[in-house]
Scaffold this active site. Structure first.
Site, mmCIF file in Angstrom:
data_model
loop_
_atom_site.group_PDB
_atom_site.id
_atom_site.type_symbol
_atom_site.label_atom_id
_atom_site.label_comp_id
_atom_site.label_asym_id
_atom_site.label_seq_id
_atom_site.Cartn_x
_atom_site.Cartn_y
_atom_site.Cartn_z
ATOM 1 C CE1 TYR A 408 -1.748 -0.687 4.818
ATOM 2 C CE2 TYR A 408 0.646 -0.300 4.418
ATOM 3 C CZ TYR A 408 -0.340 -0.553 5.341
ATOM 4 O OH TYR A 408 -0.135 -0.553 6.509
ATOM 5 C CD GLU A 409 0.058 5.341 2.092
ATOM 6 O OE1 GLU A 409 -0.186 5.902 1.055
ATOM 7 O OE2 GLU A 409 -0.746 5.294 3.072
ATOM 8 N N GLY A 410 1.351 2.928 -2.830
ATOM 9 C CA GLY A 410 1.917 2.614 -3.941
ATOM 10 C C GLY A 410 2.974 1.511 -3.803
#
Length: 601
Positions: A408-410
């Site tokens: 997550y967060e890229g």
């Protein structure tokens, strides 16, 4: 205005071409009294409310996660980054990172709930909201009366966030939008009061952000909780919007600005996610040290075995490096924010631009520390052996919780490519001079190397020279790749990934050495020999990675004489004059850990 700021404050990515002095970076040893008090408050909260109840989180007690979030709100911890005029504590960027760091060590379930609420659930309103939106929503979010959630990802829109299909249609009377679509992997969905929802208006190129209150009678429904590998008590659901009415005044920022909001929110999320992996490493390392001291095999504690000592030393070193780089970057962002505020820019705009400036460092930290925490927890399991694999010890849950941090967060793959891509764009805009230094490196390769042995009597003299040479290795590889592929560089993902790994190791190793040099100057080198050993050990491993990734990159785009010349340069740029005794370095670090019976740096 920008010129004034530039003179006073380092720009993002400049670490690659500008020498940084140890006295110019911020380290965890520089925390103020106020920050130390905040750290103590957060640790007491975690040790009292979270750590003793790990089983409740592992048993998917979502109500307990919500209860703990409310308690965090009562202590003011949900409002650390919120300006005082909206009910928050209005703390600086470093302090907000500090809270993210120490609140996140006990369980990923609470860490995710906290991060999703304070970051992507609240921050888009504080940074992009109108005055009316901020007054209406932010005080409730800061106090924990309401909880926030963030609806970006869709079944067909993950890393390609701007490709979402959720639609927003303006009503005939022009008073509201009707939002229809499906969102997935929505953290805090089960107990949130409002969503930040991204939807497309008509055939707009870019998505638009909306503040949507969670009202089941307004066309909002959800699937059951997702069954996940880790972060088990973090509420994660699919959310469905069926002609959900949203007043026009609840549009966030301007029409079509949603993609920009999403990307900037993720930049802040990335550096804070990096920080949120640190205390987990400290706790895992401490748990592994304690077990190694207690576990007797062959009539001796396993802490006496070199194979175990090596693991403990590496675990502590990666955590120490992560701390060093995180707080260095955090203070760079804070300085940039303060410089812009001093120039008369609103705090809202200053924070946006400050974080955006250091987006490269945010991506570097997200990748490096999320992978370090996974390795750390994996080695923690290994040291505990069968007990590590058992749910009776916290190691297996730490390992499971760590896994999501690389997604997550890229994803880390996206962030690797972003870090190099953003650096190249900065160079093209003239914000970071990469071309000049890259040309100098090319000239140096054609010249006769200096065979004189420098004076390395000063602490870290050779290490700092090596860091400078690693930067030349990056400039050589990246500079030649840009020259060869130009704007098509984005299409060569494996090359970008290799270049990114070199960039990551340079920033992490340099941060660790600068922190330790600063520490040695203030306390005396003889009093920080373990930290010196960690800085030297981290660099030794970084040099190996740069050598391997540099070779991979060169082989992918250069041939013949050009390839031979660059490989010769790479050997020159990754060569020690005096190889460190790696086993001795690990022994120094492990001895201190075992003596203190915990992570103690």
């Amino acid at each position: 205005m920008a010129d004034t700021i530039e003179k006073d404050v380092t720009r993002g990515g400049q670490f690659l071409v500008k020498e940084t002095k140890s006295e110019d970076i911020f380290t965890p040893e520089d925390f103020s009294e106020e920050q130390l008090m905040m750290k103590q408050t957060v640790k007491e909260f975690v040790d009292k409310e979270i750590w003793p109840n790990k089983n409740r989180f592992e048993n998917k007690d979502y109500a307990f996660t919500e209860e703990c979030m409310r308690k965090a709100g009562e202590l003011g911890l949900l409002g650390v980054a919120v300006p005082e005029e909206y009910g928050g504590l209005g703390m600086g960027f470093v302090s907000t990172m500090l809270v993210c760091d120490y609140i996140s060590g006990a369980t990923g379930s609470f860490s995710t709930a906290f991060g999703a609420h304070t970051g992507i659930g609240t921050m888009p309103i504080t940074l992009y909201g109108t005055e009316e939106q901020k007054k209406k929503y932010v005080p409730k979010l800061a106090s924990g009366e309401w909880f926030g959630s963030y609806c970006l990802t869709e079944p067909g829109a993950g890393s390609d966030a701007n490709s979402g299909k959720t639609k927003a249609v303006l009503s005939e009377d022009g008073t509201h939008y009707k939002i229809t679509g499906q969102k997935m992997w929505i953290s805090n969905a089960g107990f949130c009061s409002l969503f930040i929802v991204f939807a497309r208006i008509g055939d707009d190129k870019n998505i638009t952000g909306f503040i949507v209150e969670n009202d089941p009678n307004n066309g909002i429904s959800m699937n059951e909780e997702e069954h996940k590998l880790g972060i088990r008590a973090s509420s994660t659901r699919q959310v469905f919007f069926n002609e959900t009415k949203v007043p026009v005044e609840n549009m966030l920022s301007e029409r079509g600005n949603g993609f920009k909001i999403a990307m900037n929110a993720l930049n802040v999320g990335r550096i804070k996610l990096g920080a949120a992996c640190l205390d987990a490493q400290r706790r895992v390392t401490s748990g592994a040290v304690k077990y190694a001291n207690e576990r007797i095999q062959f009539n001796t504690p396993i802490a006496n075995f070199g194979a175990i000592r090596s693991k403990l030393a590496e675990m502590a070193t990666s955590c120490y490096a992560g701390e060093s780089a995180s707080y260095r970057a955090g203070k760079s962002i804070e300085d940039r924010i303060n410089a812009r505020v001093a120039e008369g820019v609103s705090h809202q705009e200053a924070e946006l631009k400050g974080v955006e400036e250091f987006a490269i460092e945010c991506s570097i930290l997200k990748v490096a520390i999320s992978e370090d925490v996974q390795n750390c927890s994996d080695e923690g399991i290994q040291i505990l052996g069968g007990m590590g694999f058992s749910e009776d010890t916290p190691m297996e849950s730490a390992w499971r919780d760590a896994r999501i941090a690389r997604i997550y967060e890229g994803t880390n793959e996206i962030n690797r490519m972003l870090s190099v891509g953003m650096l190249v764009k900065k160079a093209m805009k003239g914000h970071v001079d990469l071309l000049g230094p890259a040309m100098k490196v090319a000239e140096e390769l054609m010249g006769i190397p200096d065979f004189n042995t420098p004076d390395y009597s000063e602490l870290f003299a050779e290490e700092k020279e090596l860091i400078a040479k690693l930067k030349k290795a990056f400039l050589m590889v990246a500079g030649s790749a840009v020259q060869k592929y130009g704007p098509d560089l984005d299409a060569h993902q494996q090359l970008l990934m290799a270049a990114s790994d070199i960039l990551i190791e340079i920033y992490m190793a340099e941060s660790t050495i600068l922190r330790t040099e600063k520490l040695a100057k203030s306390k005396g080198a003889e009093n920080v020999k373990e930290q010196i050993a960690m800085a030297q050990l981290y660099l030794y491993k970084a040099v190996d990675i740069v050598n391997a990734k540099g070779k991979e990159g060169i082989a992918s785009f250069a041939e013949g004489d050009e390839q031979r010349m660059m490989l010769m340069g790479l050997r020159r740029f990754t060569k020690y004059t005096n190889l460190p005794n790696v086993v001795a370095l690990r022994e120094t670090i492990a001895s201190k850990l075992i003596e203190e019976n915990q992570y103690c740096f």
